[in-house]
Structures are given as structure tokens and as C-alpha cells.
Design an enzyme around this catalytic site. Structure first.
Site, PDB file in Angstrom:
ATOM      1  N   SER A  87      -9.861  -0.773   6.329  1.00 27.33           N
ATOM      2  CA  SER A  87      -9.625  -1.213   4.928  1.00 27.33           C
ATOM      3  C   SER A  87      -8.330  -1.867   4.873  1.00 27.33           C
ATOM      4  CB  SER A  87      -8.167   0.368   4.826  1.00 27.33           C
ATOM      5  OG  SER A  87      -9.266   1.890   5.086  1.00 27.33           O
ATOM      6  N   SER A  89      -8.140  -4.158  -2.380  1.00 27.16           N
ATOM      7  CA  SER A  89      -7.947  -5.218  -2.362  1.00 27.16           C
ATOM      8  C   SER A  89      -7.992  -5.802  -3.938  1.00 27.16           C
ATOM      9  CB  SER A  89      -9.423  -6.236  -1.849  1.00 27.16           C
ATOM     10  OG  SER A  89     -10.203  -5.888  -2.755  1.00 27.16           O
ATOM     11  N   LYS A  99       0.688  -1.678   0.010  1.00 27.60           N
ATOM     12  CA  LYS A  99       0.398   0.284   0.051  1.00 27.60           C
ATOM     13  C   LYS A  99       0.980   1.239   0.232  1.00 27.60           C
ATOM     14  CE  LYS A  99      -4.350   1.735   2.494  1.00 27.60           C
ATOM     15  NZ  LYS A  99      -4.968   1.655   3.294  1.00 27.60           N
TER      16      LYS A  99
END
EC number: 6.3.5.7
Length: 465
Positions: free
Chosen positions: A165, A146, A71
Site C-alpha cells: 500500500s 500517494s 495516513k
């Protein structure tokens, strides 16, 4: 579109059998990222850096040279860390986050900076300065963070979870998302949204993969004052154990008529499956469940207001040109750099921390947080795990959150409590619901007492996920 077919465990076995090399797997993954024209799952990726790491990868290591997506708010040395914000567009990380250092030591190779809501404020993937992320199962709907794993352009990924999240996107896309206990994984090198709530965790195709990846990144870190100094169990060893006699808590507050009928049915079917496997169902109560959303958004926005004050155009990232003075530099830098959702939360956080409203809002929210933790402590005196839906509704259509921000915030009602109480929680797929002619994934959430991720992994594995 090229896809990376196979789980982390399967690719690890193939690498160890020398059916291919880490460099070949890096190239396969990078090719899949380049071929994806649908999801916008990545902000950037560096094939050459990953190939350089693959050249020295040890295939006998726990992760055997497998590329892992990361991320965009977790620092990777030499890679951009933009947090999907214009304000940090020129920033390149000068160090590895502890989770990345441990990932590398375990043989993992960071490949790809995944798209996200700006500064992690949201779970939909719509609040990015680099474009909306789309659900690979239904491109007109949100996937959250995702999309890379769900679209098979990543074998596995590291995400962050402040109020859901990791778990909500996992539920919406039919993958596994695990938020560890607060303190299980170091937050050093994670760009802070709300420091008392943020936690890094794995997003994977299977529960087994989640166990492997969590094992690699867990452990005490002296650089993080909130890191827990406690032993890390063998998470893979927990897999395969039966759940006979496991006490499964069923909170009435999570099984309501407000849930989508298809989600209620899918979750109830999974509960029945646990009962058939020998688990014992126990009714529990979470009396303050109706207050968690309000408490969370007061606390999270207050901490965001404080954490994001460092982005002023002086020390990090972008700065406004030709500012007439320091005050104008600050205001114009933030006006030009931050998106609407970030501004909204900063303003709310500044308001609840102001002298006239601190006691009325922030102090009360912290008291509610203590009550929520007390509710769970009482519930876990009667049950080993607590289960329910990950989200009350399937993935909403892109654009819906812009029409009704309050409803978007309320969608976090089942994921927020684990963050407020610092508990481990995991979402696993549990079927689909049919809506608008499409089959949309449903998430089944499990929560456990502090540092009992093994219970979640054991249960999820027993359910065949």
C-alpha cells in the site's frame, strides 16, 4: 489549483536560509489542500494545530518545521483517526504514534489526514467511506495512497504498507515509496490490519527525501514488541555512492509475458541503466513466487479478523442505536460501520481460522511464508538487491476492482513477498506507458536484505530518482 513545488530537501534548505517561516509553509500547504478539487486526497486537516506547532519549530532540526501528511490509520494526538471507516468516525486519537512522536522531535509538523482504503484493506483508494481518491495524472484511474504527494498538496507523507500500500500507489503515481524492514519503524500507534505484515514508511518525491524522512522515524521502541533493537545508519550518507560492482538479482518469475509490455520495457531499460552504471546482473530464482498471493491473503485476512474484533460498539467509535442485546449490538455495529471489502476479508479470515480449516489453510500459508523467506535468503546469497516491476500493469481505471476482486488481489503479486519475508522494498518511477491516450507512470521495485535500506536508497539515488 495551488501546488507545493519543491522537494522536502529543498524546502528544508529554504527554511534554514530563512527565506520563509514554518508557519508560512504550513499556510501554503493548507491552501493547496483547500484548492484541490480533483483527488480527494485528504479526509481532514487542521490548519490551526499545524500553525501552533510551527510557532515553536526549530529550523535547525532535521525536518526544520516542514509539514508532513499522515495516513488516516496513524494516531496523531488530538486529531481524528478514522481509518477511512464509518465505524471510527467519532474517534479522536488520545496519543501520538511513536512514528509521529519521532517526526515531531525531528521538527516535522503533521498536517492532513490522507484518504485510504478502509482499515488499509486495498491499494486502490476506492474502499474509503469518505469517497474515492483519484490519480492526479489520470482522474479516472486509481492512485491509492500517494495522491497527496503526487498532486503536490503534500511535500511528503507517511503511509503504511501491509502488502504494497506504499509501493503500488507510488508506482501508479510516479513518486518514491519505501517500505522499511519489518521492525525498523515502530508500529505503536498504527491501527493494525495484519500485525505481522504492517509497516510504516515514507512516500516522497525523491529518494533523498525518503532517506531524510526514514531517518526521522526509525529506531527501537520499547512500546512495540516487534520493534528491532538495532542501530539506525545514516541514510543520507548512503546517497551519492556509486553502484559499481553491486550485484543486481533478476528473478525470472518477475519478468514474464504476463506483465504489460510497456512496463516490461520500462523496467528492462532501468535494469540496463544499472548495468551501465557498473552494476553486475545476476540471475536468481524465487521458486514459490506463484504461491505468495494465496498465502498472503490467508494470513492477512486471518490477522484482520482477529485485530478488527475489537471494534464492537463497546470500546471504540460508533455503536448501533437501540440494540436489543449484546449480540445485536455487535452485529449491527459492524454491519453499519464496516464497508464491503472489510467485511469480505473478515469473513475470509474467520473461515480460515475456524477449527475445521485452520490446518488446511492457515497452517499451510504460514509454511509457504517460511519457504518464501528461505527463497529470498538463498537469492540474497548471490545478489545484493533484487529488482522487478512494482506492479504487472499500470494504474487500473476506477471501478475495475469491483468487477473482478481476484484480479485486484493478483496485482499485489510483486509487492506481497517483501511483507511476507519482512524485507525492505522501495518503488521508484522508471518511465511511463501510453494507454487510452494518457501517459501512465511505471514503478521499478527494489528489495534488499533485512535492514539494508541503505542499499535501496543508494541505488535509487544513483538512478537519478
Amino acid at each position: 489549483m495551488s501546488k507545493i513545488q519543491g522537494t522536502l530537501a529543498q524546502w528544508r534548505d529554504r527554511l534554514r536560509r530563512k527565506e520563509l517561516s514554518p508557519a508560512e509553509l504550513v499556510n501554503l500547504t493548507a491552501d493547496a489542500i483547500e484548492a484541490d478539487r480533483t483527488t480527494n486526497a485528504y479526509i481532514s486537516f487542521d490548519r490551526e494545530a499545524a500553525l501552533h506547532a510551527a510557532a515553536g519549530a526549530d529550523i535547525s532540526s532535521p525536518l526544520a518545521g516542514i509539514p508532513i501528511a499522515v495516513k488516516d490509520n496513524i494516531n496523531v494526538l488530538g486529531q481524528p483517526t478514522r481509518c477511512a471507516s464509518r465505524l471510527l468516525s467519532p474517534y479522536v486519537a488520545p496519543y501520538d504514534a511513536t512514528s509521529i512522536r519521532l517526526l515531531k522531535e525531528a521538527g516535522g509538523i503533521p498536517l492532513g489526514r490522507t484518504n485510504m482504503d478502509e482499515f488499509a484493506m486495498g491499494a486502490s483508494g476506492e474502499n474509503s467511506a469518505y469517497g474515492i481518491t483519484r490519480n492526479p495524472e489520470a482522474p479516472d484511474r486509481i492512485p491509492g495512497g500517494s495522491a497527496a504527494v503526487a498532486s503536490a498538496t503534500a511535500i511528503a507523507a507517511l503511509g503504511s504498507d501491509t502488502g504494497g500500500s506504499i509501493r503500488q500507489p507510488a508506482g501508479h503515481c510516479g513518486i518514491v515509496g519505501l517500505k522499511p524492514t519489518y521492525g525498523r519503524v515502530s508500529r505503536y500507534g498504527l491501527v493494525a490490519f495484519a500485525s505481522s505484515l504492517d509497516q510504516i514508511g515514507p512516500m516522497t518525491q525523491t529518494v533523498e527525501d525518503a532517506a531524510i524522512l526514514l531517518q526521522a522515524i526509525s529506531g527501537h521502541d520499547r512500546k512495540d514488541s516487534t520493534s528491532a533493537n538495532c542501530p539506525v545508519p545514516d541514510f543520507e550518507a548512503a546517497l551519492g555512492r556509486d553502484v559499481k560492482g553491486l550485484k543486481v538479482g533478476i528473478p525470472s518469475e518477475y519478468f514474464t509475458s504476463g506483465n504489460h509490455p510497456g512496463i516490461s520495457e520500462a523496467v528492462q531499460n532501468t535494469v540496463k541503466q544499472l548495468e551501465n552504471l557498473g552494476a553486475e546482473l545476476v540471475e536468481v530464482n524465487l521458486p514459490h513466487a506463484d504461491a505468495v498471493v494465496a498465502a498472503y491473503y490467508i494470513i492477512a485476512c486471518a490477522e484482520a479478523s482477529s485485530n478488527l474484533s475489537r471494534f464492537d460498539g463497546v470500546r471504540y467509535g460508533k455503536r448501533a442505536e437501540d440494540a436489543a442485546g449484546l449480540v445485536e449490538l455487535f452485529s449491527r455495529t459492524r454491519e453499519e460501520g464496516f464497508g464491503p471489502e472489510v467485511k469480505r476479508r473478515i469473513i475470509l479470515g474467520t473461515y480460515v481460522l475456524s477449527s475445521g480449516y485452520y490446518d488446511a489453510y492457515y497452517s499451510r500459508a504460514q509454511k509457504v511464508r517460511s519457504l518464501v523467506a528461505k527463497d529470498f535468503a538463498e537469492a540474497f546469497s548471490r545478489a545484493d538487491i533484487i529488482v522487478g516491476p512494482t506492479s504487472p500493469a499500470p494504474a487500473p481505471k476506477i471501478g475495475d476492482s469491483a468487477l473482478d476482486h481476484l484480479q485486484t488481489y493478483l496485482a499485489d503479486i510483486y509487492t506481497i513477498p517483501a511483507n511476507l519475508a519482512g524485507l525492505p522494498a522501495m518503488s521508484i518511477p522508471c518511465g511511463t506507458v501510453r494507454e487510452s491516450g494518457m501517459e501512465l507512470p511505471v514503478g521499478f521495485q527494489m528489495m534488499a536484505p533485512h535492514f539494508r535500506e541503505d542499499l535501496l536508497l543508494k541505488t535509487g539515488f544513483a538512478l537519478g530518482k
